[in-house]
Write a protein that holds these residues in place. Structure first.
Motif: not given
Length: 128
Positions: A8-18
């Protein structure tokens, strides 16, 4: 459970980066458009200045030929143009004089050296 939290943290970080990348892309696009518009504005300004210069030169030629008389309110501008033309003519005459002097000196030097071999060395001292 920990693995899901990490995902979840990785996915949130990825979405934030996008999202940040999208914002950056939008800012770059906006800046590029502003630069393009600014460049076009500069080009249009240069066109306008060229047109004004050509108009002014055409009017001045007509005034000089006596085909157009300017109102008295422009007398100071006319004097400024005349003074600028006189300074430019004096400058051109000064350059011409210097060039002619150079040509005269070159011609004299050429005449003096005809038939002589030039050497950069000083003559040998005379033996006593």
């Amino acid at each position: 459970m920990k693995q899901q939290d990490v995902l979840k943290q990785i996915q949130q970080a990825f979405q934030s980066a996008q999202a940040q990348l999208a914002q950056l892309r939008e800012a770059v696009t906006h800046t590029a458009e502003l630069a393009r518009l600014n460049s076009r504005g500069n080009s249009l300004q240069m066109e306008k200045e060229k047109a004004y210069r050509e108009l002014g030169e055409a009017v001045w030629r007509m005034v000089q030929k006596g085909k157009l008389e300017l109102p008295a309110s422009l007398a100071s501008v006319v004097k400024s143009v005349e003074a600028a033309e006189q300074r430019a003519a004096a400058h051109a005459a000064e350059i011409t004089d210097i060039l002619q002097e150079g040509e005269a000196v070159a011609a004299r030097l050429k005449g003096k050296n005809d038939g002589k071999v030039q050497t950069p060395l000083a003559p040998r001292p005379k033996k006593k």
